[in-house]
Write an enzyme that holds these catalytic residues in place. Structure first.
Site, PDB file in Angstrom:
ATOM      1  N   LEU A 129      -1.480   5.433  -0.762  1.00  0.00           N
ATOM      2  CA  LEU A 129      -0.027   5.312  -0.683  1.00  0.00           C
ATOM      3  C   LEU A 129       0.381   4.066  -1.464  1.00  0.00           C
ATOM      4  CD1 LEU A 129      -0.822   7.013   1.932  1.00  0.00           C
ATOM      5  CD2 LEU A 129       1.333   6.189   2.888  1.00  0.00           C
ATOM      6  N   GLU A 130       1.335   4.196  -2.369  1.00  0.00           N
ATOM      7  CA  GLU A 130       1.724   3.054  -3.194  1.00  0.00           C
ATOM      8  C   GLU A 130       3.228   2.836  -3.209  1.00  0.00           C
ATOM      9  OE1 GLU A 130      -0.310   2.840  -6.971  1.00  0.00           O
ATOM     10  OE2 GLU A 130      -2.017   3.989  -6.216  1.00  0.00           O
ATOM     11  N   ASP A 131       3.929   3.416  -2.226  1.00  0.00           N
ATOM     12  CA  ASP A 131       5.372   3.230  -2.133  1.00  0.00           C
ATOM     13  C   ASP A 131       5.703   1.943  -1.388  1.00  0.00           C
ATOM     14  OD1 ASP A 131       6.034   5.663  -3.425  1.00  0.00           O
ATOM     15  OD2 ASP A 131       5.619   6.756  -1.574  1.00  0.00           O
TER      16      ASP A 131
END
Length: 368
Positions: A129-131
């Site tokens: 996850l890179e948000d």
């Protein structure tokens, strides 16, 4: 996420608890069982996004393969080969940040990823996850609950299931990712520090110029920040780029090798590496030969780069990592007691029949 596995379960059947069971694609049924004696130190996680290249990996070095592409018959073959060598194969884990505070949505994900893992005979999940997530938010807390629930569900079926999480090069809210890193480390086997794309946000007074994707000093500083949070070094893996950035220069000072780049904003920063494009290590080396460019070394960044005139007639500057720069970081990681290494991606070397290219690919593996 269904695109990674959907095609592989067409011929599968539902078993108890609505778990999908696929026929074993391997020559021996035992190869479809979870890896029971996984390789130990150092951990070497290789992410793959391309078909067929797995045949050329150094299988004496790899300990885990993250299959970040569509699952198909070639992925089946990869799994059978990896399991024959006691090497884990894991699936990617992603989840919409906006839904992290929803218990029902989290449970749906856990059920789905458990079904996929069992159906495809894989060994765990690598969360990516890179948000942006605000510190202390319901989403931040939901993320920990999601990962922990996934671990608990998978380990009910496989006590050795591997659960890992990919984190930014520094825990300092990079790109707005203010995750609770210490808590994540406690509900995973390890954190894979993505020590690359370190120019994603360039704030004044730093100049908007091309620079290294993974400079040595900054990379190691980021790793130390994780350790300073109280995360044990053996819970950390150093992720490194087998790729680089090709930057068009709005102006290039040949005397100082300063490449001014377009100001492309990203998550609040007025300048970012989005001004350039990512290219595989294999392409970068081939392009250097094709254009007659000369490899240069930046002592401050401790990284290689080169300048060339592109087909658009403009000067470009490419920053990348090679054996020399990577070795510096590997040596430091070992001294710091890190668990091992990870690579985006292990497909980015030149595995062709060219003798010189294959020799260079071998060197890249050998120094791990």
């Amino acid at each position: 996420m269904r695109t990674y596995w959907q095609a592989a379960v067409v011929a599968c059947v539902l078993g108890s608890l609505s778990i999908v069971h696929c026929a074993c694609p391997c020559s021996q049924a035992s190869l479809c069982e979870p890896v029971k004696s996984p390789r130990g130190s150092p951990e070497v996680l290789g992410w793959t996004i391309t078909e067929q290249t797995w045949r050329f990996y150094d299988w004496e070095k790899v300990t885990t393969v993250g299959v970040f592409r569509k699952w198909d018959s070639d992925a089946d073959n990869l799994l059978c080969h990896a399991h024959s060598k006691n090497i884990r194969v894991v699936l990617p884990g992603n989840f919409p940040v906006a839904n992290l505070s929803s218990e029902s949505d989290r449970q749906k994900f856990v059920d789905d990823v458990t079904a996929r893992t069992l159906a495809l005979h894989t060994d765990g999940v690598n969360f990516d996850l890179e948000d942006a997530i605000a510190a202390g938010s319901p989403e931040s807390r939901g993320l920990i609950l999601l990962v922990n629930a996934t671990r608990a569900a998978l380990r009910r079926h496989n006590p050795l299931a591997q659960i890992t999480f990919d984190v930014a090069w520094s825990p300092d809210c990079i790109d707005g990712r203010c995750y609770d890193m210490k808590a994540l480390s406690e509900v995973t086997d390890f954190l894979a520090i993505m020590s690359y794309d370190e120019r994603s946000q360039i704030f004044p007074p730093k100049p908007c110029i091309a620079m290294s994707n993974s400079p040595v000093a900054q990379t190691l500083h980021g790793v130390q920040q994780y350790i300073d949070l109280g995360i044990a070094p053996e819970k950390l893996v150093l992720g490194q780029p087998w790729y680089g950035y090709n930057y068009p220069c709005e102006s290039l000072d040949n005397a100082t090798n300063t490449c001014q780049i377009e100001k492309v904003p990203f998550r609040g920063a007025p300048c970012s590496d989005a001004a350039g494009k990512e290219f595989a290590f294999s392409w970068i080396i081939a392009n250097m030969k094709e254009t007659g460019a000369k490899r240069q070394w930046n002592a401050e960044q401790q990284a290689p780069f080169y300048n060339f005139i592109a087909s658009d007639g403009k000067p470009h500057q490419i920053w990348y990592d090679d054996v020399e720069s990577l070795q510096l970081k590997y040596d430091s990681a070992r001294k710091m007691g890190l668990r091992g290494f990870a690579f985006w991606t292990v497909d980015y070397l030149d595995y062709s029949g060219d003798a010189e290219a294959r020799a260079l690919a071998k060197k890249m593996w050998d120094i791990i």
